[in-house]
Design a protein around this motif. Sequence first.
Motif, PDB file in Angstrom:
ATOM      1  N   THR A   1       6.357 -30.805   8.841  1.00 60.94           N
ATOM      2  CA  THR A   1       5.650 -30.191   8.060  1.00 60.94           C
ATOM      3  C   THR A   1       4.017 -30.637   8.119  1.00 60.94           C
ATOM      4  N   THR A   2       3.992 -31.858   8.778  1.00 59.81           N
ATOM      5  CA  THR A   2       2.580 -32.429   8.888  1.00 59.81           C
ATOM      6  C   THR A   2       1.994 -32.180  10.182  1.00 59.81           C
ATOM      7  N   GLY A   3       2.704 -31.736  11.060  1.00 61.30           N
ATOM      8  CA  GLY A   3       2.488 -31.683  12.727  1.00 61.30           C
ATOM      9  C   GLY A   3       1.494 -30.352  12.710  1.00 61.30           C
ATOM     10  N   THR A   4       0.511 -30.415  13.854  1.00 62.56           N
ATOM     11  CA  THR A   4      -0.075 -29.289  14.306  1.00 62.56           C
ATOM     12  C   THR A   4       0.025 -29.214  15.746  1.00 62.56           C
ATOM     13  N   HIS A   5      -0.431 -27.790  16.291  1.00 56.83           N
ATOM     14  CA  HIS A   5       0.010 -27.508  17.539  1.00 56.83           C
ATOM     15  C   HIS A   5      -1.417 -27.106  18.188  1.00 56.83           C
ATOM     16  N   GLN A   6      -1.827 -27.341  19.510  1.00 59.50           N
ATOM     17  CA  GLN A   6      -3.035 -26.859  20.158  1.00 59.50           C
ATOM     18  C   GLN A   6      -2.691 -26.633  21.552  1.00 59.50           C
ATOM     19  N   PHE A   7      -3.208 -25.283  22.129  1.00 58.61           N
ATOM     20  CA  PHE A   7      -3.037 -25.050  23.521  1.00 58.61           C
ATOM     21  C   PHE A   7      -4.469 -25.009  24.026  1.00 58.61           C
TER      22      PHE A   7
ATOM     23  N   GLN B   1      -6.209 -14.262  40.914  1.00 57.89           N
ATOM     24  CA  GLN B   1      -4.954 -15.001  40.526  1.00 57.89           C
ATOM     25  C   GLN B   1      -5.799 -16.417  39.649  1.00 57.89           C
ATOM     26  N   TYR B   2      -5.415 -16.502  38.470  1.00 58.59           N
ATOM     27  CA  TYR B   2      -5.917 -17.606  37.729  1.00 58.59           C
ATOM     28  C   TYR B   2      -4.652 -18.649  37.982  1.00 58.59           C
ATOM     29  N   HIS B   3      -5.268 -19.914  38.272  1.00 58.17           N
ATOM     30  CA  HIS B   3      -4.630 -21.000  38.662  1.00 58.17           C
ATOM     31  C   HIS B   3      -5.033 -22.223  37.527  1.00 58.17           C
ATOM     32  N   PHE B   4      -4.292 -22.583  36.416  1.00 60.28           N
ATOM     33  CA  PHE B   4      -4.557 -23.812  35.571  1.00 60.28           C
ATOM     34  C   PHE B   4      -3.655 -24.437  35.008  1.00 60.28           C
ATOM     35  N   THR B   5      -4.045 -25.608  34.221  1.00 58.72           N
ATOM     36  CA  THR B   5      -3.006 -26.360  33.630  1.00 58.72           C
ATOM     37  C   THR B   5      -3.237 -26.059  31.988  1.00 58.72           C
ATOM     38  N   LEU B   6      -2.330 -25.677  31.700  1.00 59.08           N
ATOM     39  CA  LEU B   6      -1.985 -25.424  30.140  1.00 59.08           C
ATOM     40  C   LEU B   6      -1.797 -26.652  29.608  1.00 59.08           C
ATOM     41  N   THR B   7      -2.198 -27.053  28.621  1.00 55.35           N
ATOM     42  CA  THR B   7      -2.032 -28.546  27.828  1.00 55.35           C
ATOM     43  C   THR B   7      -1.690 -28.004  26.114  1.00 55.35           C
ATOM     44  N   ILE B   8      -0.379 -28.405  26.023  1.00 56.72           N
ATOM     45  CA  ILE B   8       0.167 -28.241  24.655  1.00 56.72           C
ATOM     46  C   ILE B   8       0.029 -29.435  23.885  1.00 56.72           C
TER      47      ILE B   8
END
Length: 144
Positions: A21-27, A45-52
């Motif tokens: 209930t208090t958490g948030t998420h960001q990509f 082609q895109y190559h990338f690191t997705l940080t969650i």
Amino acid sequence: MKKINQLKQFLLERNLLNNSTTGTHQFTIKDGFIEPFSVDNSGFQYHFTLTISLSAYCYPFNELIASIVSWMQSNQPEALINTQSRQQAIKFNLDNITDNQCDLTIELKLSERIKATKKQDKLEFDSLSDRLILQEPLEKYGHK
């Protein structure tokens, strides 16, 4: 980028981004680069690191990790083909660990193939399926 939205939707449908209930998420994306791959230069082609980043994420998070692994197997299969790429494909960090929650950061090595086609005097960009790419010879897309 299509894969990021697909992953978000996949996790939201499983209620894995809403368990606190208090958490948030960001990509966020880092370490991105672009690689042309077609002979006529209309594909790249895109190559990338997705940080969650998930703050105040409640334990346990095994279901979240299992879901991400499952999504990667379906949507980024080449990242899991050999031992070396598997070890780099999914990484995580934990901070602010308490009795029932933590700040969880997950990094995914992703790529997305885009092909431009001219339709009615304008360019349209289509994301190519990884499964389609893996089933077809790479020469078709300019690789030898």
